[in-house]
Scaffold this active site. Structure first.
Site, short mmCIF file in Angstrom:
data_model
loop_
_atom_site.label_atom_id
_atom_site.label_comp_id
_atom_site.label_asym_id
_atom_site.label_seq_id
_atom_site.Cartn_x
_atom_site.Cartn_y
_atom_site.Cartn_z
N ASP A 231 -8.01 -5.22 -0.82
CA ASP A 231 -8.47 -6.05 -1.94
C ASP A 231 -8.24 -7.54 -1.75
OD1 ASP A 231 -9.42 -4.02 -3.81
OD2 ASP A 231 -7.36 -3.31 -3.68
N HIS B 111 0.84 -1.20 0.00
CA HIS B 111 0.00 0.00 0.00
C HIS B 111 0.87 1.24 0.00
CE1 HIS B 111 -3.21 2.77 0.99
NE2 HIS B 111 -4.01 1.83 0.52
C1 COA Z 1 -0.46 -0.55 -3.89
C2 COA Z 1 0.81 -0.30 -4.68
C3 COA Z 1 0.43 0.18 -6.08
C4 COA Z 1 1.60 0.81 -3.96
O1 COA Z 1 2.60 1.17 -4.80
P1 COA Z 1 3.83 2.12 -4.43
O2 COA Z 1 3.60 2.86 -3.18
O3 COA Z 1 4.10 2.90 -5.67
O4 COA Z 1 4.97 1.10 -4.14
P2 COA Z 1 5.91 0.42 -5.23
O5 COA Z 1 5.10 -0.22 -6.31
O6 COA Z 1 6.93 1.43 -5.65
O7 COA Z 1 6.54 -0.70 -4.35
C5 COA Z 1 7.66 -0.52 -3.47
C6 COA Z 1 8.47 -1.81 -3.43
O8 COA Z 1 7.66 -2.87 -2.90
C7 COA Z 1 7.45 -3.86 -3.87
N1 COA Z 1 6.03 -4.21 -3.87
C8 COA Z 1 5.00 -3.40 -3.57
N2 COA Z 1 3.85 -4.06 -3.68
C9 COA Z 1 4.16 -5.31 -4.06
C10 COA Z 1 3.39 -6.45 -4.33
N3 COA Z 1 2.06 -6.42 -4.23
N4 COA Z 1 4.03 -7.57 -4.70
C11 COA Z 1 5.36 -7.62 -4.80
N5 COA Z 1 6.14 -6.56 -4.55
C12 COA Z 1 5.55 -5.42 -4.19
C13 COA Z 1 7.81 -3.23 -5.22
O9 COA Z 1 8.18 -4.17 -6.18
C14 COA Z 1 8.89 -2.30 -4.83
O10 COA Z 1 10.07 -3.03 -4.65
P3 COA Z 1 11.50 -2.42 -5.11
O11 COA Z 1 11.67 -1.19 -4.26
O12 COA Z 1 12.43 -3.52 -4.82
O13 COA Z 1 11.34 -2.10 -6.57
C15 COA Z 1 1.69 -1.56 -4.76
O14 COA Z 1 1.93 -2.05 -3.46
C16 COA Z 1 1.06 -2.63 -5.62
O15 COA Z 1 1.22 -2.59 -6.85
N6 COA Z 1 0.32 -3.59 -5.02
C17 COA Z 1 -0.39 -4.59 -5.80
C18 COA Z 1 -1.68 -3.99 -6.35
C19 COA Z 1 -2.71 -3.82 -5.30
O16 COA Z 1 -2.98 -4.72 -4.51
N7 COA Z 1 -3.35 -2.65 -5.32
C20 COA Z 1 -4.42 -2.32 -4.40
C21 COA Z 1 -3.98 -1.27 -3.45
S1 COA Z 1 -5.18 -1.04 -2.17
#
Ligand code: COA
Length: 377
Positions: A313, A262
């Site tokens: 989710d 998140h």
């Molecule tokens: C929610 C979300 C978009 C937040 O994104 P964000 O704050 O931009 O964080 P990032 O995508 O930059 O992730 C930070 C790190 O954690 C990792 N990470 C975050 N969520 C992850 C996941 N669900 N699975 C695997 N790795 C994850 C990223 O790969 C990244 O790693 P790195 O620094 O080694 O590259 C992200 O956690 C995600 O894509 N989750 C899956 C989709 C989801 O469930 N969305 C609903 C949100 S309520």
């Protein structure tokens, strides 16, 4: 003019004053108008929570009755919307249809372009009632079933399940669904709410703002994640493989595991606490704990392996499946709830509006680049 340093994805950037929703991502606190989500989830109803979000305080009994009645009276759809539903290609997903239908509803709003407070509140009642009807009616039509008329004796949650399935829901299903609606109703400046506020900030109408919000919610990084979670569970179920091996393989390919992580929470998402409990209870009652058990194993592994917590989710996927809801309705159902928060934010934005227009750090060719006429290129 020099611009400030860019924060990719606007992480941590404060972009509005808002009195609607407060999150402490480190303590795992979520509160609507100052009231903790745990108290609302356990004691409130979707109607009361929506009233709280729009009007800023809990209603007394008379105010709640009046509010509920207004929402019931607003359960109306123009017949042209059903014609639209019958004309969309078979390949259209319910989320695409919802986005298009909400946009089309503006044609039939008596005051489509009005953005004053009272018009916005009236449109909020209309859209909150209508989104539930749109999702249920389109699902009936695409399956060749008759559309079910709303039942004014039923709550918002019970009426949705009635219009969807054509059978009166048992109290346990209504209560679970009502709680899911409360948990998803608002979440500060999430991507879809921010999109709604940006659109409203141009003084465009409520329908435009909500159409844009639905577009933003559709993506798998936001509301689309609940569908992605269930697709993963189904795929694991079909293959008969081990859920942990499946997730290990995803991570080895540097792919994300949907339903985890998140932008704001650094501890357990307080909504996930309830959804986990709900998923467990419903699956035990239904006699099929397969999806819950699989989810639990994945959660335990991802928590240790990636230090990531389940988000809202993750367990909503198995909860909705156990309630007999089709996978491609999960994200539209998120919208059926989040409409309460979107509309609250549009009202708030337009009550004290200023155009939202940030800057970009320019990274293109250095100015001035000479224009070369086409014959000389
Ligand atoms: C929610 C979300 C978009 C937040 O994104 P964000 O704050 O931009 O964080 P990032 O995508 O930059 O992730 C930070 C790190 O954690 C990792 N990470 C975050 N969520 C992850 C996941 N669900 N699975 C695997 N790795 C994850 C990223 O790969 C990244 O790693 P790195 O620094 O080694 O590259 C992200 O956690 C995600 O894509 N989750 C899956 C989709 C989801 O469930 N969305 C609903 C949100 S309520």
């Amino acid at each position: 003019m020099a611009t400030a340093a860019v924060v990719k994805g606007l992480e941590g950037v404060v972009a509005a004053n808002s009195g609607i929703c407060w999150i402490d991502g480190y303590a795992g606190v979520l509160a609507y108008r100052g009231i903790d989500i745990h108290e609302l989830a356990e004691q409130s109803t979707f109607e009361e929570t929506t009233c709280l979000l729009w009007h800023g305080r809990l209603p007394d009994r008379t105010q709640l009755d009046e509010f509920t009645q207004k929402l019931i009276v607003a359960r109306r759809l123009p017949s042209e919307i059903f014609d639209l539903f019958r004309s969309v290609p078979k390949s259209a997903t319910p989320m695409e249809v919802l986005r298009t239908a909400v946009s089309a509803l503006s044609f039939y709003d008596p005051d489509e372009s009005a953005v004053d407070h009272d018009s916005n509140v009236r449109k909020s009642f209309a859209l909150t009632a209508q989104l539930a009807m749109l999702v249920a009616a389109y699902d009936r039509i695409r399956k060749g079933n008759a559309v079910i008329e709303p039942d004014p004796s039923l709550s918002h949650a019970a009426n949705f399940l009635w219009m969807l399935h054509g059978t009166k829901p048992i109290p346990a299903a209504t209560n679970a669904f009502d709680m899911a609606l409360i948990l998803h109703a608002d979440h500060e400046l999430n991507a879809s709410t921010f999109a709604a506020r940006v659109i409203a900030g141009t003084m465009a109408d409520m329908h435009s703002a909500i159409t844009g919000a639905i577009g933003a919610l559709k993506g798998p990084l936001h509301g689309g994640a609940n569908e992605a979670v269930m697709k993963m569970l189904f795929e694991i179920g079909k293959s008969g493989g081990d859920p942990v091996d499946y997730v290990k393989a995803l991570l080895a390919q540097k792919k994300k595991v949907f339903g985890f992580g998140h932008r704001v929470y650094r501890t357990e998402d307080p909504r996930a606490t309830h959804l986990r409990k709900m998923s467990e209870q419903l699956s035990k009652e239904s006699g099929n704990t397969k999806w819950f058990d699989m989810s639990r194993r994945i959660e335990e592994f991802v928590k240790v392996e990636k230090k990531l917590n389940a988000n809202v989710d993750f367990y909503s996927a198995s909860t909705y499946t156990t309630l007999g809801i089709d996978l491609d309705l999960f994200t539209p159902i998120f919208a059926v709830s989040r409409i309460a928060g979107w509309t609250a934010h549009v009202i708030e934005q337009l009550d004290d509006n200023r155009l939202i227009r940030p800057r970009a750090e320019y990274t293109g060719p250095e100015y001035p680049v000479k224009y070369v006429p086409i014959d000389h290129r």
